[in-house]
Design an enzyme around this catalytic site. Structure first.
Site, PDB file in Angstrom:
ATOM      1  N   ARG A 117       0.704  -1.304  -0.148  1.00  0.00           N
ATOM      2  CA  ARG A 117      -0.147  -0.058  -0.046  1.00  0.00           C
ATOM      3  C   ARG A 117       0.936   1.255  -0.048  1.00  0.00           C
ATOM      4  O   ARG A 117       0.956   1.985   0.927  1.00  0.00           O
ATOM      5  CB  ARG A 117      -0.873  -0.098   1.262  1.00  0.00           C
ATOM      6  CG  ARG A 117      -1.786  -1.188   1.040  1.00  0.00           C
ATOM      7  CD  ARG A 117      -2.893  -1.627   2.109  1.00  0.00           C
ATOM      8  NE  ARG A 117      -4.019  -0.615   1.827  1.00  0.00           N
ATOM      9  CZ  ARG A 117      -5.163  -0.804   2.559  1.00  0.00           C
ATOM     10  NH1 ARG A 117      -5.193  -1.474   3.971  1.00  0.00           N
ATOM     11  NH2 ARG A 117      -6.346  -0.073   2.200  1.00  0.00           N
ATOM     12  N   GLN A 121      -0.461   2.492  -5.924  1.00  0.00           N
ATOM     13  CA  GLN A 121      -1.756   3.149  -5.561  1.00  0.00           C
ATOM     14  C   GLN A 121      -2.819   2.735  -6.575  1.00  0.00           C
ATOM     15  O   GLN A 121      -3.906   2.471  -6.212  1.00  0.00           O
ATOM     16  CB  GLN A 121      -1.733   4.595  -5.326  1.00  0.00           C
ATOM     17  CG  GLN A 121      -2.140   5.276  -3.980  1.00  0.00           C
ATOM     18  CD  GLN A 121      -2.005   6.713  -3.839  1.00  0.00           C
ATOM     19  OE1 GLN A 121      -1.613   7.190  -4.843  1.00  0.00           O
ATOM     20  NE2 GLN A 121      -1.897   6.991  -2.679  1.00  0.00           N
ATOM     21  N   ASP A 162      -4.154  -0.898  -6.134  1.00  0.00           N
ATOM     22  CA  ASP A 162      -4.360  -1.070  -4.878  1.00  0.00           C
ATOM     23  C   ASP A 162      -5.777  -1.440  -4.587  1.00  0.00           C
ATOM     24  O   ASP A 162      -6.773  -0.616  -4.106  1.00  0.00           O
ATOM     25  CB  ASP A 162      -4.041   0.339  -3.825  1.00  0.00           C
ATOM     26  CG  ASP A 162      -4.325  -0.197  -2.333  1.00  0.00           C
ATOM     27  OD1 ASP A 162      -4.730  -1.480  -2.078  1.00  0.00           O
ATOM     28  OD2 ASP A 162      -4.023   0.736  -1.472  1.00  0.00           O
ATOM     29  N   SER A 196      -7.438  -0.909  -0.791  1.00  0.00           N
ATOM     30  CA  SER A 196      -7.897   0.356  -0.632  1.00  0.00           C
ATOM     31  C   SER A 196      -9.284   0.833  -1.437  1.00  0.00           C
ATOM     32  O   SER A 196     -10.269   1.368  -0.711  1.00  0.00           O
ATOM     33  CB  SER A 196      -7.029   1.509  -1.079  1.00  0.00           C
ATOM     34  OG  SER A 196      -6.061   1.424  -0.300  1.00  0.00           O
ATOM     35  N   TYR A 241       1.015  -0.643   6.450  1.00  0.00           N
ATOM     36  CA  TYR A 241       0.117  -1.295   7.871  1.00  0.00           C
ATOM     37  C   TYR A 241       0.746  -0.715   8.946  1.00  0.00           C
ATOM     38  O   TYR A 241       1.757  -0.593   9.209  1.00  0.00           O
ATOM     39  CB  TYR A 241       0.046  -2.718   7.404  1.00  0.00           C
ATOM     40  CG  TYR A 241      -0.576  -3.117   6.446  1.00  0.00           C
ATOM     41  CD1 TYR A 241      -2.164  -3.229   6.568  1.00  0.00           C
ATOM     42  CD2 TYR A 241       0.105  -3.387   5.312  1.00  0.00           C
ATOM     43  CE1 TYR A 241      -2.633  -3.762   5.209  1.00  0.00           C
ATOM     44  CE2 TYR A 241      -0.761  -3.919   4.197  1.00  0.00           C
ATOM     45  CZ  TYR A 241      -1.972  -4.016   4.162  1.00  0.00           C
ATOM     46  OH  TYR A 241      -2.785  -4.576   3.180  1.00  0.00           O
TER      47      TYR A 241
HETATM   48  P1  NAD Z   1      -6.154   0.284   7.088  1.00  0.00           P
HETATM   49  O1  NAD Z   1      -4.807  -0.532   7.269  1.00  0.00           O
HETATM   50  O2  NAD Z   1      -6.142   1.307   5.903  1.00  0.00           O
HETATM   51  O3  NAD Z   1      -6.625   1.007   8.354  1.00  0.00           O
HETATM   52  C1  NAD Z   1      -6.590   0.135   9.522  1.00  0.00           C
HETATM   53  C2  NAD Z   1      -6.401   1.233  10.329  1.00  0.00           C
HETATM   54  O4  NAD Z   1      -6.414   0.575  11.839  1.00  0.00           O
HETATM   55  C3  NAD Z   1      -5.134   1.915  10.453  1.00  0.00           C
HETATM   56  O5  NAD Z   1      -5.302   3.312  10.519  1.00  0.00           O
HETATM   57  C4  NAD Z   1      -4.422   1.502  11.549  1.00  0.00           C
HETATM   58  O6  NAD Z   1      -3.568   2.568  12.018  1.00  0.00           O
HETATM   59  C5  NAD Z   1      -5.644   1.091  12.527  1.00  0.00           C
HETATM   60  N1  NAD Z   1      -5.459   0.509  13.915  1.00  0.00           N
HETATM   61  C6  NAD Z   1      -4.436  -0.546  13.874  1.00  0.00           C
HETATM   62  N2  NAD Z   1      -4.572  -1.075  15.208  1.00  0.00           N
HETATM   63  C7  NAD Z   1      -5.253  -0.244  15.851  1.00  0.00           C
HETATM   64  C8  NAD Z   1      -5.907  -0.135  17.274  1.00  0.00           C
HETATM   65  N3  NAD Z   1      -5.539  -1.065  17.915  1.00  0.00           N
HETATM   66  N4  NAD Z   1      -6.662   0.914  17.702  1.00  0.00           N
HETATM   67  C9  NAD Z   1      -7.175   1.744  16.472  1.00  0.00           C
HETATM   68  N5  NAD Z   1      -6.536   1.704  15.339  1.00  0.00           N
HETATM   69  C10 NAD Z   1      -5.948   0.876  14.926  1.00  0.00           C
HETATM   70  O7  NAD Z   1      -7.178  -0.930   6.532  1.00  0.00           O
HETATM   71  P2  NAD Z   1      -8.609  -0.842   5.544  1.00  0.00           P
HETATM   72  O8  NAD Z   1      -8.234  -0.808   4.281  1.00  0.00           O
HETATM   73  O9  NAD Z   1      -9.116   0.530   6.024  1.00  0.00           O
HETATM   74  O10 NAD Z   1      -9.495  -1.799   5.891  1.00  0.00           O
HETATM   75  C11 NAD Z   1      -9.927  -1.957   7.565  1.00  0.00           C
HETATM   76  C12 NAD Z   1     -10.560  -3.194   7.722  1.00  0.00           C
HETATM   77  O11 NAD Z   1     -11.604  -3.499   6.973  1.00  0.00           O
HETATM   78  C13 NAD Z   1      -9.650  -4.580   7.598  1.00  0.00           C
HETATM   79  O12 NAD Z   1      -9.932  -5.446   8.486  1.00  0.00           O
HETATM   80  C14 NAD Z   1     -10.054  -5.070   6.109  1.00  0.00           C
HETATM   81  O13 NAD Z   1     -10.002  -6.292   6.173  1.00  0.00           O
HETATM   82  C15 NAD Z   1     -11.791  -4.735   6.412  1.00  0.00           C
HETATM   83  N6  NAD Z   1     -12.373  -4.760   5.033  1.00  0.00           N
HETATM   84  C16 NAD Z   1     -13.763  -5.154   5.123  1.00  0.00           C
HETATM   85  C17 NAD Z   1     -14.635  -5.263   4.086  1.00  0.00           C
HETATM   86  C18 NAD Z   1     -15.932  -5.855   4.251  1.00  0.00           C
HETATM   87  O14 NAD Z   1     -16.655  -5.805   3.236  1.00  0.00           O
HETATM   88  N7  NAD Z   1     -16.421  -6.132   5.454  1.00  0.00           N
HETATM   89  C19 NAD Z   1     -14.001  -4.575   2.869  1.00  0.00           C
HETATM   90  C20 NAD Z   1     -12.809  -4.203   2.923  1.00  0.00           C
HETATM   91  C21 NAD Z   1     -12.300  -4.144   3.950  1.00  0.00           C
END
Ligand code: NAD
Length: 358
Positions: free
Chosen positions: A118, A123, A126, A129, A224
């Site tokens: 990422r 980008q 990605d 994202s 990440y």
């Molecule tokens: P990302 O890595 O951009 O964002 C995750 C955020 O969590 C980061 O900013 C990180 O700093 C933060 N983080 C990590 N540990 C933390 C903690 N203890 N407290 C607070 N914040 C914390 O990831 P993303 O692309 O935004 O994806 C987020 C989640 O959504 C992932 O688990 C991904 O698998 C999931 N997702 C789900 C779907 C769905 O349909 N359900 C679709 C896409 C992504």
């Protein structure tokens, strides 16, 4: 070279949309698409006919040199694919060791788009994202539909209603889109993240950033967040508990690459939340940020609804397919040179994504 596009078996999206094919204009490349592959995403066969051969599934499986899908092709069909063909999909390699082994045994090559780093240079490819952004948006809409109350403030002759309070845990791609969507709907939003840099982004969307001191604030390779200490997580859980108890909606998105998602909403916290509160746990597929989440299920505990939908992008298939398709096309352009597969492992993006290579 033949690039095949298959119909997804349990998803409304399609990996490549007609508009991408129109732009992909490379001589030496023929596209074949399974009949009806784009129908659920609002892309009927007739939109593909000008740029691709519309064919039955078996022919596409057997003839393609590259097969592009979103989800992995079902295991029982792998033996139908010709040796040396390249499969491009989201393989979630941390959870799918047996499938990768099987592809190796069948001498298939595989590239996993969820392993694209990422970083700025990657980008345009990605897919995580792109899909996270859709998931963040859909999570809030889902919460708004499930919530027993309004999102915006309402002042009417029948009485006044305060704006909904939304708590977002994790302000990465999905979290920021969730914040923006909740704000557009008129909610008051608070957000947590372990990265101090997220503060400015959260505040620029009109939400309040909640800081828990002592976080390990660095991004690992690939863009990440890194794992926090158990002491920090415990302090954070306490802080989250205070905020969650007065929230109407909680959207959780915290993740650490290749690890189980951190538990931020404990069972005890859920018990302190108001009946009617909606939790949408986007991290459900990696264990969940809520202790009670179950993947692809809705759990109700003392009136609190915890939704663990792991594929929200499939519920918005037209635009989700459009994004995925553009990302995939940019990746294909990286691995194809003059109509041949060219896997330069010195390229960080290619090296990260290739799971098996012949
Ligand atoms: P990302 O890595 O951009 O964002 C995750 C955020 O969590 C980061 O900013 C990180 O700093 C933060 N983080 C990590 N540990 C933390 C903690 N203890 N407290 C607070 N914040 C914390 O990831 P993303 O692309 O935004 O994806 C987020 C989640 O959504 C992932 O688990 C991904 O698998 C999931 N997702 C789900 C779907 C769905 O349909 N359900 C679709 C896409 C992504």
């Amino acid at each position: 070279m033949i690039i095949g596009i298959l119909k997804e078996t349990a998803d409304n999206r399609v990996a490549i949309v007609p508009k991408t094919l129109k732009k992909f204009n490379e001589k030496d490349i023929e596209f074949q698409i399974e009949k009806g592959a784009g129908v659920l995403a609002s892309y009927p066969d007739k939109k593909y006919e000008k740029y691709a051969k519309v064919s039955d599934r078996l022919s596409v499986l057997k003839q393609a040199d590259i097969l592009v899908t979103i989800n992995p092709i079902p295991e029982q069909e792998l033996k139908l694919i010709k040796k040396g063909a390249m499969l491009v999909a989201i393989f979630s390699p941390f959870n799918n060791a047996a499938l990768i082994e099987q592809m190796k045994e069948l001498e298939l090559q595989a590239a996993s788009l969820d392993m694209i780093p990422r970083t700025t240079i990657a980008q345009t490819m990605d897919i995580l994202s792109s899909m996270a952004s859709i998931a963040g948006y859909r999570a809030v809409l889902l919460a708004a539909m499930e919530s027993p109350g309004f999102f915006p403030m309402m002042i009417t002759a029948a009485g006044s209603i305060k704006p909904c309070k939304v708590l977002v845990l994790g302000a990465g791609v999905a979290g920021l889109q969730a914040i923006a969507t909740a704000r557009r709907l008129g909610a008051i939003v608070e957000a947590f993240d372990v990265r101090a840099a997220a503060k400015e982004e959260v505040e620029s969307l009109g939400a309040k950033f909640v800081e828990v001191p002592g976080a390990i604030d660095k991004r690992d390779a690939g863009g990440y967040a890194v794992e926090q200490t158990p002491e920090f997580i415990e302090r954070q859980q306490q802080e989250v508990q205070k905020r969650a108890a007065s929230s109407d909606v909680v959207i959780t998105t915290a993740q650490i690459l290749g690890k189980k998602a951190p538990i931020l909403l404990t069972k005890e916290t859920v018990d302190k939340m108001k009946p009617g509160t909606i939790v949408v746990d986007l991290a459900a597929s990696s264990g969940g940020n809520c202790e009670l989440s179950e993947m692809d299920k809705t759990v109700i505990r003392k009136g609190v609804k915890i939704i663990g939908n792991s594929n929200l992008a499939s519920d918005m298939p037209k635009d989700a397919s459009f994004f995925y398709s553009n990302n995939v096309a940019n990746y294909l352009k990286l691995i194809i040179k003059e109509g041949n597969l060219h896997l330069d492992l010195n390229n960080e993006i290619i090296d990260n994504t290739i799971l098996t290579k012949s």
